[in-house]
Write a protein that holds these residues in place. Structure first.
Motif, PDB file in Angstrom:
ATOM      1  N   GLN A   1       1.379   7.063  -6.421  1.00  0.00           N
ATOM      2  CA  GLN A   1       0.413   8.164  -6.559  1.00  0.00           C
ATOM      3  C   GLN A   1       1.132   9.503  -6.504  1.00  0.00           C
ATOM      4  O   GLN A   1       0.838  10.425  -7.260  1.00  0.00           O
ATOM      5  CB  GLN A   1      -0.642   8.115  -5.450  1.00  0.00           C
TER       6      GLN A   1
ATOM      7  N   GLY B   1       0.814  -1.205   0.000  1.00  0.00           N
ATOM      8  CA  GLY B   1       0.000   0.000   0.000  1.00  0.00           C
ATOM      9  C   GLY B   1       0.850   1.258   0.000  1.00  0.00           C
ATOM     10  O   GLY B   1       0.541   2.247  -0.676  1.00  0.00           O
TER      11      GLY B   1
ATOM     12  N   ARG C   1      -7.492   4.735  -3.052  1.00  0.00           N
ATOM     13  CA  ARG C   1      -6.863   4.232  -4.281  1.00  0.00           C
ATOM     14  C   ARG C   1      -5.948   3.038  -4.043  1.00  0.00           C
ATOM     15  O   ARG C   1      -5.703   2.248  -4.949  1.00  0.00           O
ATOM     16  CB  ARG C   1      -6.087   5.350  -4.994  1.00  0.00           C
ATOM     17  N   THR C   2      -5.442   2.902  -2.799  1.00  0.00           N
ATOM     18  CA  THR C   2      -4.576   1.748  -2.536  1.00  0.00           C
ATOM     19  C   THR C   2      -5.355   0.430  -2.651  1.00  0.00           C
ATOM     20  O   THR C   2      -4.773  -0.636  -2.710  1.00  0.00           O
ATOM     21  CB  THR C   2      -3.893   1.809  -1.158  1.00  0.00           C
TER      22      THR C   2
ATOM     23  N   HIS D   1       2.132   1.883  -3.302  1.00  0.00           N
ATOM     24  CA  HIS D   1       1.054   2.451  -4.106  1.00  0.00           C
ATOM     25  C   HIS D   1       0.936   3.957  -3.841  1.00  0.00           C
ATOM     26  O   HIS D   1       0.782   4.756  -4.771  1.00  0.00           O
ATOM     27  CB  HIS D   1      -0.257   1.736  -3.790  1.00  0.00           C
ATOM     28  N   LEU D   2       1.031   4.341  -2.584  1.00  0.00           N
ATOM     29  CA  LEU D   2       0.978   5.773  -2.243  1.00  0.00           C
ATOM     30  C   LEU D   2       2.147   6.518  -2.888  1.00  0.00           C
ATOM     31  O   LEU D   2       1.999   7.626  -3.393  1.00  0.00           O
ATOM     32  CB  LEU D   2       1.011   5.969  -0.722  1.00  0.00           C
TER      33      LEU D   2
ATOM     34  N   VAL E   1      -7.035   9.373  -1.590  1.00  0.00           N
ATOM     35  CA  VAL E   1      -5.660   8.858  -1.695  1.00  0.00           C
ATOM     36  C   VAL E   1      -5.569   7.475  -1.044  1.00  0.00           C
ATOM     37  O   VAL E   1      -4.976   6.545  -1.586  1.00  0.00           O
ATOM     38  CB  VAL E   1      -4.668   9.845  -1.037  1.00  0.00           C
TER      39      VAL E   1
END
Lengths: 419, 479
Positions: A41, A34, B26-27, A37-38, B23
């Motif tokens: 982003q 995760g 989205r994970t 993933h951040l 935010v």
């Protein structure tokens, strides 16, 4: 953050069960997958929101996910880059900024730590007040052990018997101020195993705390100074007895990659963990029996970051009479993680309690680890649960066995005020 | 509708169990298959069945779809969220509720990982048999949804053979228990493998197996994959039923070597991992036979202890993720062929690979003909992704042509829904929809998965006109 490093992640999720915060909370954002993933982003243009920063801050940097990852994702580098980015872009609340300023202005400076020693008693009495002022301050006091008697180390310790090697020794900050007996034991063990030990005075911090907290500039400054110190001392191998320091020093070349000259100087200096070095050297000194049951705790920065798991166990098993027990769930961080237990006291506490329970289940008399942070963290957790466990560093066990003395850590419980 | 529903989630859940921050949301946009992504409208992290039921009842009230997710390791996009829906994440429901060794059962919550069950009972001499490669992370709830298998299902069967009962929340929000022992239709059988379309599992009663007395793991290295394939057929023909027969080709071995340094024999065109288990005498006899059969192997390595066994398996179990080491991007395919067709299908895959200039690494459960071709491509190369997609699809055609199936264990999910019509007729698919409608008449439970296009009542209740073809042909009755 390097998009190429992010791309290595194939989102398989094998890291999830290895991650302490995922184990605690079960939320994707607080897992390595995760967090990556951040990061992606952010690379795609999302600014670092307070929520995002919070999930990065919650990462212990234990590197268990690096061990678990089959795709070879370099999460260690990713999180370090990310932390630096967070420090650059994210504006923390004033109270948080103040506490961070205090910690980073204090811990990497042995002399400042030393100045604080006499005030510890008072601080302990004021702990509830400090706790209310800021949970991090409360956590700091609760963790602080009663420092051992200061021991001045000589600049050079001669090898006992035939000289097999000349090595430098890092004294560290917390190790030096709170566990001086560990450094003394390390020097004696090295000498008894035939090493001439060079211990430069006024070493200062290696930069581990800074690099693990995204304070790159401070980290580079400390790294250069440490390299210079050992170059002047005329050694090309530095033995380190604190896991966190050792793993950072092994990465000096990457930290200083911007300067080819410094990166080259970093590569010329070999950093080894004490256990790694002793196992490589092979034992020569006689081991005397030490009848004690020991639970060995894998410090993350030794096991995950440096891949050193077998050597300390091998050294401990080499002590006659010593019975070694493994701690269940040994891959999971104890929650200490550098400054983590100061900045994230609640998660650290939960992990500490979990670890203390596992340590207790071994029924061992003594907890051995190779990182001062872990020792303080687990001893504090055991105290909270109403139990005590004696703690020692691998070096202290070997020291006692090599000298054939009854070690002091078997008389006094860990962290309990000594009279 | 969704906004109103979100406003009311506080009636069911603690505020921190509801994720709305974009935010953070989205994970959760994809599971183990990153090709398909959709940010959920909202994600919730319930801690018990009542909370799951509460959320699903709200979904019913507002007509909002919901998707369940465990550890997010699925490889068919089965847990792909809905942007207009609720994602129900079970990762906080991970208590082992009860272990009943005398009756060889354990009751666990859906977020418990597959391996955690085994770890809880291993010291007492038991284990949970199905072992997907992701066993240390995949959740038992997800295993139930996908009817997960693993290397050892050749001998021991899939999840469906090891689950005694499930407590589920039905798509209309009732908490019910489906038990194998209940008389009447085997609803549990229908539920396991339904990929989240028939409800959400909130508790699983699993069967525990006795750890076998003896286990022998053999690694046989062959010069080429044909020799390996022949050995597989010969092993089964000799009447040996190994716990597992796994095969990897040279490319897959290279990936595993790069990832975990598994130290498989050098220059092997294929390796077979054969695991024999059972009473010592039987294992010894089978091993003697196996050694004869594998005479063409240029190296036969036998694991002497659990550490060596783990070392052999490490290469195989890490294979999927390990491919990340040798290729920037890849598609994990999952298909089944009759064991006897293995050589032909492998040759077909090879020519597809050459025709399109796309490398394919092969990892498979050879014993039961379950292929996992890994289609490798560079996602920065224009058109490579499309060509990989073509190869991947054509491999499934190959499987169907040879009388096989488009999925062995990864499920249909969203990824293979479009292949379903290649394997099934409209009438077949309509029949499946009838089953689905019996559980989920409003089509709120994981819509868009398994079935290619909305048909029948499943997606739009009541629009079906005319009589179902099966009813028409007299093969079924509609009640």
């Amino acid at each position: 953050m390097d998009p190429e490093l992010i791309k290595d992640c194939v989102h398989c999720g094998f890291c999830l069960p290895s991650c302490p915060t995922y184990v605690l909370w079960g939320e994707e954002m607080d897992s390595p997958r995760g967090r990556i993933h951040l990061m992606s982003q952010h690379v795609e243009g999302t600014p670092i929101t307070p929520e995002m920063a919070g999930h990065f801050d919650a990462c212990l940097g234990c590197m268990a996910c690096v061990t678990a990852c089959p795709s070879g994702v370099q999460y260690d580098r990713l999180i370090e880059q990310t932390r630096a980015e967070v420090e650059r872009e994210h504006v923390r609340e004033p109270r948080e900024r103040a506490v961070r300023g205090l910690v980073f202005g204090l811990f990497p400076y042995p002399r400042r730590l030393r100045a604080l020693r006499p005030t510890l008693g008072l601080a302990r009495r004021l702990q509830p007040l400090l706790e209310r002022a800021h949970p991090s301050l409360g956590a700091m006091i609760a963790l602080a052990p009663v420092p051992g008697r200061r021991q001045r180390l000589p600049g050079r310790v001669r090898a006992v018997g035939e000289r097999r090697a000349v090595v430098g020794m890092l004294t560290g900050c917390v190790q030096n101020e709170f566990f001086p007996q560990v450094n003394a034991a390390t020097a004696r063990v090295l000498a008894m195993e035939g090493c001439e030990v060079v211990i430069p005075p006024h070493q200062g911090c290696c930069g581990a705390l800074s690099v693990h907290s995204g304070r790159d500039d401070q980290a580079r400054r400390f790294a250069k100074r440490t390299i210079r110190t050992f170059e002047r001392a005329g050694v090309d191998t530095v033995v380190v007895n604190a896991a966190g320091c050792g793993s950072s020093m092994k990465e000096y070349a990457e930290l200083l990659a911007d300067s080819p000259e410094w990166a080259g100087r970093a590569r010329a200096l070999r950093t080894v963990d004490l256990a790694e070095w002793l196992a490589e050297l092979g034992p020569v000194a006689e081991r005397h029996p030490l009848p004690v049951t020991v639970a060995y705790h894998d410090a993350c920065h030794l096991a995950h970051a440096q891949g050193i798991r077998a050597q300390p166990r091998e050294l401990l098993r080499g002590v006659p009479g010593l019975s070694l027990r493994d701690i269940p769930e040994s891959d999971l961080c104890c929650g200490s993680a550098g400054t983590y237990n100061i900045f994230e006291p609640s998660a650290a506490r939960d992990l500490g309690d979990r670890k203390a329970e596992r340590v207790r289940s071994t029924g061992a008399q003594l907890l051995v680890s190779a990182n001062p942070g872990c020792t303080m963290q687990i001893a504090a957790a055991m105290r909270r649960a109403g139990g005590e466990i004696r703690v020692a560093h691998t070096a202290e066990i070997l020291d006692a066995s090599l000298r054939g003395v009854s070690p002091s850590f078997l008389d006094a419980a860990g962290g309990k005020p000594r009279s | 509708m969704l906004a109103e529903l979100i406003g009311r989630l506080g009636e069911v859940l603690e505020p921190e169990a509801v994720i709305t921050d974009p935010v953070r949301l989205r994970t959760y946009e994809c599971d183990g298959l990153t090709y398909h992504r959709a940010t959920p409208g909202v994600a919730v992290l319930p801690e018990n069945a009542e909370q799951v039921a509460g959320v699903i009842r709200l979904c019913n009230e507002y007509g909002v779809p919901f998707v369940a997710r465990g550890s997010g390791t699925g490889l068919s996009g089965g847990a792909l969220p809905r942007t207009d829906g609720v994602l129900i994440v079970t990762s906080k429901m991970r208590a082992i509720v009860e272990i009943d060794l005398p009756n060889r059962r354990a009751v666990v919550e859906p977020g418990v990982t597959n391996l955690a069950i085994t770890e809880a009972v291993r010291d007492q001499g038991y284990y949970y048999a199905p072992d997907p490669s992701s066993q240390q992370v995949c959740s038992i709830g997800g295993n139930v949804a996908e009817n997960s298998g693993g290397a050892h299902c050749l001998k021991y069967g899939f999840t469906v053979n090891h689950v005694e009962a499930c407590e589920i929340v039905t798509p209309d929000g009732d908490i019910v228990t489906l038990d194998r022992a209940d008389p009447g239709y085997d609803l549990l059988g229908a539920f396991i493998g339904s990929e989240g379309t028939l409800g959400v599992t909130t508790k699983v009663t699993v069967r525990l197996s006795r750890t076998p007395e003896a286990v022998t793991t053999v690694l046989a290295a062959f010069e080429n994959i044909e020799q390996g394939g022949e050995a597989v057929s010969a092993i089964i023909a000799a009447g040996i039923l190994p716990a597992a027969i796994e095969m990897m080709d040279a490319l897959a071995i290279a990936a595993a070597e790069a990832a975990v340094a598994c130290r498989y024999p050098e220059n092997a065109g294929a390796v077979l991992i054969v695991e024999l288990d059972g009473p010592s005498a039987e294992v010894e006899r089978q091993f003697a036979l196996l050694s004869q059969i594998c005479s063409k192997a240029f190296e036969l390595r036998v694991a002497e202890d659990p550490a060596e066994r783990a070392a052999i398996w490490r290469g195989r179990k890490s294979a999927f993720a390990a491919v990340g080491r040798i290729s920037p991007a890849y598609i994990v395919q999952d298909g089944v062929v009759p064991r006897t067709s293995l050589p032909e299908v492998l040759a077909g895959i090879d020519s597809l690979s050459r025709e399109h200039g796309i490398k394919v690494a092969n990892v498979f459960h050879a014993g039961d003909g379950n292929l996992h071709p890994l289609v490798l491509f560079d996602d920065t190369e224009p058109g490579a992704g499309e060509r990989a997609e073509i190869v991947s699809g054509r491999i499934l055609d190959l499987c169907i042509e040879h009388g096989g199936s488009i999925t062995g264990e990864h499920g249909v999910g969203v990824d293979k829904a479009r292949y379903m019509p290649r394997m099934f007729t409209d009438a077949d698919l309509d029949t499946m929809q009838l089953v689905r409608c019996a559980f989920d008449p409003r089509g709120l439970s994981n819509p868009g998965k398994i079935f290619p296009t909305p048909r029948l009542c499943g997606e739009v209740p009541g629009v079906r006109k005319g009589v179902h073809p099966l009813v028409e042909s007299g093969k079924a009755e509609q009640f």
